[in-house]
Design an enzyme around this catalytic site. Structure first.
Site, PDB file in Angstrom:
ATOM      1  N   SER A 579     -19.662   5.833  19.216  1.00 28.61           N
ATOM      2  CA  SER A 579     -18.483   6.623  19.166  1.00 28.61           C
ATOM      3  C   SER A 579     -18.770   7.895  18.346  1.00 28.61           C
ATOM      4  O   SER A 579     -19.906   8.698  18.498  1.00 28.61           O
ATOM      5  CB  SER A 579     -17.389   5.854  18.737  1.00 28.61           C
ATOM      6  N   ASP A 654     -14.959   4.516  30.085  1.00 28.16           N
ATOM      7  CA  ASP A 654     -14.671   4.949  28.962  1.00 28.16           C
ATOM      8  C   ASP A 654     -13.226   5.963  28.982  1.00 28.16           C
ATOM      9  O   ASP A 654     -13.436   7.026  29.290  1.00 28.16           O
ATOM     10  CB  ASP A 654     -15.818   5.607  28.159  1.00 28.16           C
ATOM     11  N   HIS A 686     -14.290   1.674  25.892  1.00 32.89           N
ATOM     12  CA  HIS A 686     -15.152   2.298  24.900  1.00 32.89           C
ATOM     13  C   HIS A 686     -15.711   1.285  24.390  1.00 32.89           C
ATOM     14  O   HIS A 686     -15.082   0.728  23.428  1.00 32.89           O
ATOM     15  CB  HIS A 686     -14.126   3.268  24.087  1.00 32.89           C
TER      16      HIS A 686
END
Length: 708
Positions: A579, A654, A686
């Site tokens: 991320s 995602d 995610h």
């Protein structure tokens, strides 16, 4: 003495490592919180309104009376299941542990929420759970359960009566759910009044928000799944707050005014239920007004106070009422997160805590005695301790001792608290204390859960950034570390806001697979750079309008520190993160390519104009307002700098960092003739969870084994 003990413990572990068992990859990835969880009191809770606490032990819920041990008792799984069987309900596999009040447990079994009374070993009531329902929340008096089906909001009671609160059919209209993409501390979409008469809820219109296409490949022919995703600088959704009256069946919308693109957060009822407080934040996120609205008419009543910043204001916690006349507010308005006292008409009374440290939570308010209990970083950013502060004079008393992390839960009488304590060398100690700080008894002193296994412990490290700012990190060496050898390094990075990876807690915040990898012959290293949490506004906001720049500078301080050791092979340094950490990996690989040989970036942000409005604009403003900052953080501009091996991993579903980030970057690599590796995890959002996570970590480790 503490330093000597830490060195002694580490040396002891190294010397005894030989002959011990090695972790399997599955253990390292999936069992840190189960098989290797330090002994504790699972399911711990104070019984509301009492000085009794409970915890799960095997198939029983043990209830401990602090004042009189002769009154200790237990709720067994078998007796709960007998009551369920008598009412034709499905049995439980685990004993329940969540108290609705001091006398009744609430739990879900099959299609029912059940209220169970241990004293009579009987079921008090049950609420049927509608098919496909979510976001269940009970009113404080227990008479109503709110829930959503699809985008609409409903109420049900124990008698089976169902009330349809909303019946919106238009696409993009959402009721009773979390809004603003869970920013600003928003975790839910419904807010019961203290008596349970009223239900305030979010009403969101996102019909104007651009839809982003994802593809569900589980169907015979892949199906389009559109999600509403407001990218930085583009049109966002519109949110209002509505109030439903269970007695009259009427709904009132609060007049939160213009502009419609604003953020409504930190919703709180006044104790008398006549008004609601809302923190109203402008889209620019640099000005917040704490507004009060009338519940009956929906009218705006008063702005209690305002906060502004040249960078951003980020309200995260709602006001907490002491009584009908005053409330507490957590704010960083002096640069550090502290407690402020206000009257209900908005008059500022005083600042209760002050200093270059952060209050991380308000844990309890003893209104009768005028005492507030809070947890803070007062001793060190790496530690958490419980304190009390007297409202009348601001006198602060530290209630916990021992360097490390203390997670404390306070009884309803405010006489006692239970302290769950760990440090870099202490797995878990649980103690009962009085709120005067006197220890009543030690409940648990957990042994090392890795006894018999070859698991190295991390070391905490203190460094200085280029401007002199203190930075904290951790290092893990192989259990059989040999200072005469040269080791490759794997840096694990996140580096973004709302994170702190390094603490003086058991394992120092380390995931177990990092220890597994260290024993394969790596040095593992992590550093919390400027921009991360719990260090004050200046430390965090250093990244404003320039994501990736200050963070990279600090990470390179860590790299240079590593290179100073003779046992580090400075030609073999790798980096991994997910991320924001994925963004940092690629930033490090492209903007400081001379330092890194291998990188693995998961779910990376690669161009901040593709990220969502709330988070993205807080830290970067809009692309039109900050074109230079967006250009500098756009990783496509640096693809020709890649010197090492880079693996990019993304999930096809995602919804947080949409796949466009990775795909556009890869497209740019291809256009410039630069080779890069890519792997996609189908049917994951995610990050990769469940059993597939073993596959993910195995892939990451193999990539470093093959290339580093």
């Amino acid at each position: 003495m503490k330093r000597f003990f830490s060195i002694f413990l580490i040396l002891t572990l190294v010397l005894t490592a030989f002959g011990q068992k090695e972790l399997t990859l599955e253990q390292a990835v999936l069992r840190q919180g189960t098989e290797f969880r330090p002994k504790t009191l699972p399911g711990f809770s104070w019984l509301p309104g009492t000085d009794e606490y409970s915890f799960v032990s095997n198939d029983s819920l043990v209830i401990v009376n602090v004042a009189d041990s002769k009154k200790n008792r237990a709720v067994t799984l078998s007796e709960v299941n007998e009551a369920l069987k008598a009412n034709g309900l499905e049995p439980l596999k685990r004993v329940p542990s969540v108290w609705a009040d001091g006398k009744q447990l609430r739990f879900l079994t099959g299609n029912y929420f059940v209220l169970y009374t241990p004293l009579t070993k009987s079921m008090a009531s049950k609420f049927r759970v509608a098919d496909n329902s979510e976001n269940h929340e009970f009113s404080p008096d227990g008479s109503w359960m709110s829930y959503t089906i699809g985008n609409n909001l409903f109420l049900a009671n124990a008698q089976g009566e169902i009330i349809t609160v909303t019946n919106d059919t238009a696409d993009g209209i959402v009721n009773g759910q979390s809004v603003h993409r869970n920013e600003f501390g928003i975790r839910k979409g419904t807010f019961w009044s203290p008596s349970g008469r009223y239900l305030a809820y979010y009403h969101m219109d996102e019909s104007m928000v651009t839809q982003y296409p994802l593809v569900d490949i589980s169907k015979r022919v892949g199906e389009l799944v559109n999600i509403r995703y407001p990218m930085a600088g583009m049109q966002s959704h519109v949110v209002t707050v509505r109030v439903f009256d269970t007695q009259t069946g009427t709904t009132v919308e609060l007049n939160t005014g213009e502009p419609r693109e604003q953020y409504l957060t930190n919703i709180t009822w006044t104790p008398n239920e006549s008004s609601i407080l809302i923190a109203v934040l402008n889209r620019e996120q640099n000005h917040m007004r704490m507004n009060r609205y009338n519940v009956t008419t929906g009218d705006f009543e008063l702005t209690l106070f305002e906060e502004s910043s040249g960078k951003y204001v980020e309200p995260l916690e709602p006001p907490l009422f002491i009584n009908s006349n005053s409330f507490l507010w957590l704010s960083r308005c002096d640069g550090w997160n502290h407690i402020y006292l206000y009257l209900t008409d908005g008059k500022f009374v005083k600042q209760l805590t002050k200093g270059e440290w952060e209050v991380t939570s308000i844990d309890a308010i003893d209104a009768k005695n005028g005492i507030v209990y809070f947890t803070s970083t007062k001793e060190s950013p790496l530690e958490r301790h419980l304190y009390s502060v007297r409202i009348k004079d601001g006198a602060i008393t530290q209630l916990t001792s021992g360097s490390g992390i203390h997670r404390c839960l306070i009884s309803s009488s405010y006489k006692y608290f239970v302290d769950f304590y760990s440090s870099i060398t202490i797995p878990n100690q649980v103690a009962l204390l009085t709120t005067k700080g006197k220890r009543v008894k030690q409940i648990i002193n957990a042994p090392n859960p890795y006894s018999g296994y070859n698991v190295p412990l991390p070391q905490l490290i203190t460094l200085k950034a280029n401007d002199g700012t203190t930075l904290y990190g951790r290092m893990i060496k192989p259990a059989n570390f040999d200072s005469t050898k040269k080791y490759p390094v794997l840096i694990y990075v996140y580096g973004g806001p709302h994170s702190q990876l390094v603490t003086n807690s058991w394992m120092g915040g380390t995931r177990l697979w990092e220890c597994y990898m260290a024993n394969k012959g790596y040095i593992l290293f992590t550093l919390d750079n400027r921009g991360t949490s719990n260090r004050g506004a200046q430390f965090e906001q250093a990244i404003h309008r320039q994501l990736g720049t200050v963070e990279l500078s600090d990470q390179l301080v860590g790299v240079n520190y590593l290179k100073s050791f003779p046992f580090i092979d400075s030609t073999r340094i790798g980096v991994h993160g997910w991320s924001f950490g994925g963004f940092m990996v690629i930033t490090m690989m492209l903007r400081a390519s001379e330092h890194f040989k291998v990188g693995v970036a998961g779910g990376p942000v690669t161009d901040w104009k593709f990220y969502e409005v709330m988070y993205g604009e807080r830290y970067m403003d809009t692309p039109d307002e900050n074109p230079d900052g967006y250009w500098k953080a756009d990783l496509k501009n640096y693809v020709t700098n890649l010197k090492g091996k880079l693996l990019i991993i993304h999930d096809d579903m995602d919804k947080t960092v949409v796949p466009q980030h990775s795909l556009t970057l890869i497209h740019e690599f291809i256009k410039n003739g630069v080779q890069v590796d890519f792997f996609m995890y189908p049917q994951h959002d995610h990050n990769v969870i469940g059993k597939d996570r073993v596959h993910l970590i195995d892939k990451i480790i193999r990539y470093f084994d093959d290339n580093l």
